[in-house]
Design an enzyme around this catalytic site. Structure first.
Site, PDB file in Angstrom:
ATOM      1  N   GLN B  77     -76.978 -47.847  -5.407  1.00 62.42           N
ATOM      2  CA  GLN B  77     -76.890 -49.028  -4.529  1.00 62.42           C
ATOM      3  C   GLN B  77     -76.047 -50.123  -5.176  1.00 62.42           C
ATOM      4  O   GLN B  77     -75.235 -50.780  -4.544  1.00 62.42           O
ATOM      5  CB  GLN B  77     -78.290 -49.598  -4.258  1.00 62.42           C
ATOM      6  CG  GLN B  77     -79.153 -48.754  -3.356  1.00 62.42           C
ATOM      7  CD  GLN B  77     -80.514 -49.401  -3.093  1.00 62.42           C
ATOM      8  OE1 GLN B  77     -81.020 -50.170  -3.902  1.00 62.42           O
ATOM      9  NE2 GLN B  77     -81.108 -49.083  -1.959  1.00 62.42           N
ATOM     10  N   HIS B  81     -71.490 -52.778  -4.632  1.00 60.49           N
ATOM     11  CA  HIS B  81     -70.860 -54.111  -4.683  1.00 60.49           C
ATOM     12  C   HIS B  81     -69.524 -53.940  -5.396  1.00 60.49           C
ATOM     13  O   HIS B  81     -69.488 -53.766  -6.617  1.00 60.49           O
ATOM     14  CB  HIS B  81     -71.757 -55.104  -5.417  1.00 60.49           C
ATOM     15  CG  HIS B  81     -73.027 -55.382  -4.686  1.00 60.49           C
ATOM     16  ND1 HIS B  81     -73.063 -56.175  -3.566  1.00 60.49           N
ATOM     17  CD2 HIS B  81     -74.291 -54.959  -4.871  1.00 60.49           C
ATOM     18  CE1 HIS B  81     -74.296 -56.232  -3.099  1.00 60.49           C
ATOM     19  NE2 HIS B  81     -75.074 -55.494  -3.874  1.00 60.49           N
ATOM     20  N   SER B  90     -72.759 -42.097 -18.879  1.00 59.11           N
ATOM     21  CA  SER B  90     -72.339 -40.913 -18.154  1.00 59.11           C
ATOM     22  C   SER B  90     -73.346 -39.781 -18.266  1.00 59.11           C
ATOM     23  O   SER B  90     -73.725 -39.385 -19.369  1.00 59.11           O
ATOM     24  CB  SER B  90     -70.996 -40.439 -18.698  1.00 59.11           C
ATOM     25  OG  SER B  90     -70.676 -39.182 -18.160  1.00 59.11           O
ATOM     26  N   ARG B 160     -69.338 -66.160  -7.801  1.00 56.83           N
ATOM     27  CA  ARG B 160     -69.268 -66.085  -6.338  1.00 56.83           C
ATOM     28  C   ARG B 160     -69.880 -64.783  -5.838  1.00 56.83           C
ATOM     29  O   ARG B 160     -70.671 -64.776  -4.895  1.00 56.83           O
ATOM     30  CB  ARG B 160     -67.807 -66.162  -5.890  1.00 56.83           C
ATOM     31  CG  ARG B 160     -67.656 -66.179  -4.381  1.00 56.83           C
ATOM     32  CD  ARG B 160     -66.202 -66.125  -3.956  1.00 56.83           C
ATOM     33  NE  ARG B 160     -66.045 -66.557  -2.579  1.00 56.83           N
ATOM     34  CZ  ARG B 160     -64.867 -66.710  -1.974  1.00 56.83           C
ATOM     35  NH1 ARG B 160     -63.755 -66.509  -2.648  1.00 56.83           N
ATOM     36  NH2 ARG B 160     -64.799 -67.089  -0.712  1.00 56.83           N
ATOM     37  N   HIS B 164     -73.248 -63.847  -3.643  1.00 52.91           N
ATOM     38  CA  HIS B 164     -73.214 -62.970  -2.471  1.00 52.91           C
ATOM     39  C   HIS B 164     -74.202 -61.803  -2.628  1.00 52.91           C
ATOM     40  O   HIS B 164     -74.984 -61.510  -1.713  1.00 52.91           O
ATOM     41  CB  HIS B 164     -71.793 -62.442  -2.257  1.00 52.91           C
ATOM     42  CG  HIS B 164     -71.716 -61.424  -1.173  1.00 52.91           C
ATOM     43  ND1 HIS B 164     -71.887 -61.750   0.156  1.00 52.91           N
ATOM     44  CD2 HIS B 164     -71.528 -60.076  -1.203  1.00 52.91           C
ATOM     45  CE1 HIS B 164     -71.803 -60.646   0.886  1.00 52.91           C
ATOM     46  NE2 HIS B 164     -71.589 -59.630   0.083  1.00 52.91           N
ATOM     47  N   ARG B 169     -79.591 -58.981  -1.901  1.00 51.09           N
ATOM     48  CA  ARG B 169     -80.535 -58.187  -2.680  1.00 51.09           C
ATOM     49  C   ARG B 169     -81.818 -58.940  -3.011  1.00 51.09           C
ATOM     50  O   ARG B 169     -82.775 -58.333  -3.480  1.00 51.09           O
ATOM     51  CB  ARG B 169     -79.870 -57.692  -3.969  1.00 51.09           C
ATOM     52  CG  ARG B 169     -78.617 -56.861  -3.742  1.00 51.09           C
ATOM     53  CD  ARG B 169     -78.853 -55.632  -2.872  1.00 51.09           C
ATOM     54  NE  ARG B 169     -77.683 -54.740  -2.895  1.00 51.09           N
ATOM     55  CZ  ARG B 169     -77.622 -53.573  -2.290  1.00 51.09           C
ATOM     56  NH1 ARG B 169     -78.641 -53.130  -1.556  1.00 51.09           N
ATOM     57  NH2 ARG B 169     -76.533 -52.841  -2.365  1.00 51.09           N
TER      58      ARG B 169
END
Lengths: 228, 228, 228, 228
Positions: B77, B81, B90, B160, B164, B169
């Site tokens: 999720q 963004h 990894s 910024r 957002h 969230r």
């Protein structure tokens, strides 16, 4: 098994790229350029742009793919390409009643491992279904689901970013599943924009050498070619 | 369990934002502004910028977090963004020898489910280890690993984009784990840039209403407030 | 005359990049890495990342510059780099009472042309001032102002994008003014992050050849090096 | 005088957006959705997405415009929208032999000012042509050209960014020329994607109030509506 369908794209992609490129260095008007440029001229312009790395005009065209049958392993890798748009089927809101999953070839070719792999995936999915029945939400029950589980998404990328993504994901170092995905993407693009499709290649083709520490053999390394 | 540490950030964040904002509408020079703006003036300017939605100057400062102990559910999720930078541990190259995983509270609070959940996760990890021993690579063996498995990453976001991301969230509609993650991010930011930290809030605070179909109760809906 | 001041930056830039890179391929924790990596190890890691083109970790650090004394010609070019943040002094809201402008060297070195250039710029600025007095707003009066007029701005770029911008703007093909600007940016970065500063170079250094149609002579062309 | 032509766009824009949105919350396959969604259903889905601010699916479609006859003032403002692709006619490589320029209405409606403005612009262009003849390159000679000079470009924006840009540029606070430009962009989009075109509006429509310090009167201020 990954399925890729090109569900939308900007038509006349190659003509638009060539016309934009001509605009930047001529006093002609865009609409004239769109009418006058011959297919040969378009081809020549695209060639020139690519060989000198002037790729910004390739952003004016984009391709939208329906991608089905990839694992969550691969969707997680895929969405790391940030200059693209994704809509993924939500595991929060869509209960996965049917079980579809990906088995890596290295596992499916060894029958004793494949049996265990299959058993484990099925057991996890069974527990997922049980939890749903016992009132656990899909968004929480999914924590037990393996990364092998299939997902589907819609992806839009412009031609410049497609060329960039393919330069990495068609490289021998990419994992087999995402490599397969981008091979199918390339096939879809070739159908409608063959000149762009032909440019969807590992980065070594553009560089003229391999810039990784070890080459897969397709191209010699940077050091072998440039001496440094 | 998610752990967030602010490992780097641009110092004097709020002063720099205020100075940039003043520059855009005055003939002063940036360095003068950096010297002269009082803390009260900085505070006033930030307030004004936020209330009128002029947020571009908030891009001049950024925060880098070490994030540990989140599930692959949440990392998937998070990386959606796109205006941020991520480096994730990894699963291709790092074999997961120790088992660390996240159990959703809705499951951990029901002991019979938790036991099954734990058993399933452990069985999957055991098979993963077995496959590694039998010569399967980590990148392929991980297909069997559940989404509950913990991962760690380094994330950099400018102020910024942080505002957002938090607007979405920290909303009641976000899933509990990513909501927890951003609550901890907010705490970290508040320590070094309290005015920015205070603005890390669900979107309803900025809008003055809830724009979802149903409100959680914190704010009335758009329709109730604006009549349309 | 362009002036560049580094007014903010993420401290420990090179250590953070190296730690993030290590995180992605080890099971260590980020904070341990930040403590343990020696300067030599940091240097070696950065070297490796750069030579293999694995540049994403360079996004974790950013630099904020105050840029003064560039023409509108150059600010228009500069803001075309989209992966960066800009706050520019507004010609809409700030009346330009004092006249500051840039004369290209090709003009300033020819005295008869320079005189005419100066006269034209001054006449335009005089008309601008007259229009302001007669009630025309600054945003409309500015239409008469020449592109030579100086502007100032605050720019934030991460290290990856700085490397990319420099690869183009420190190339011999860039116009003299933006080339000068990026040379000063490089000097500023070298002061606080010498390893990154050293990498701010024309693209031919990274490629090992010149990919333009004609080389400035610094490197041979792609064809000469790779044979195709 | 600004001219806008839609020269390319992704066909079936609204259907593709709706199908992607449905995909994210259903178990249907994308291609089925593309076949089955009725125009009414598409319309309803778009409405819902917009009212709740779930705009990411609007990124799957894009529009490419040929824009001619805008001043360099406006092209400089335009390219500040970073989530878009631009190809602009180069003043470095294309000598501006014919003079085309924009006169702000506030000037053209006052004949004595207009005469002076015209004289100044023509004189600057004459000097530009003289310098070209005397061997100055176009890239240097252009420093004398006023910001009123016309330019042309090709711009591609996806529907989400178009909605965002219009929310700012169709606002009463935008300068007349860029406002005019986006009004023409809106007209072009309405021809091929009426539902999207209808959403290209100042931000107050979406918010339900004006979030600037003073309202133009179209909507009451945030404070008047929300009480804070």
């Amino acid at each position: 098994m990954v399925q890729v369908n090109l569900i939308n794209f900007t038509p006349n992609a190659e003509l638009v790229i060539a016309a934009a490129a001509r605009l930047s260095s001529s006093s002609a008007r865009t609409r004239e350029l769109l009418e006058k440029l011959s297919p040969e001229r378009v081809d020549g312009l695209l060639c020139q742009l690519i060989s000198s790395g002037h790729l910004s005009t390739f952003e004016h065209v984009s391709f939208t793919f329906s991608i089905e049958g990839i694992s969550r392993v691969t969707s997680h890798q895929l969405v790391r390409h940030r200059l693209a748009s994704y809509t993924q089927q939500s595991q929060r809101y869509v209960p996965l009643k049917e079980l579809h999953y990906i088995t890596p070839p290295a596992i499916s070719t060894r029958s004793e491992l494949e049996a265990e792999f299959q058993r484990a995936v099925k057991a996890a999915h069974q527990l997922y279904c049980d939890m749903l029945e016992k009132g656990i939400t899909a968004e929480d029950a999914r924590y037990v689901l393996p990364s092998a589980i299939e997902t589907q998404l819609v992806m839009t990328m412009n031609a410049r970013e497609l060329m960039h993504a393919c330069s990495l994901r068609l490289c021998d170092r990419a994992q087999w599943e995402i490599l397969q995905l981008f091979e199918k993407i390339k096939v879809e693009v070739e159908k409608v924009a063959p000149r762009i499709g032909a440019e969807l290649r590992p980065k070594c083709y553009r560089l003229g050498y391999c810039d990784e520490r070890e080459s897969c053999g397709l191209f010699p390394t940077r050091e072998e070619v440039t001496g440094s």
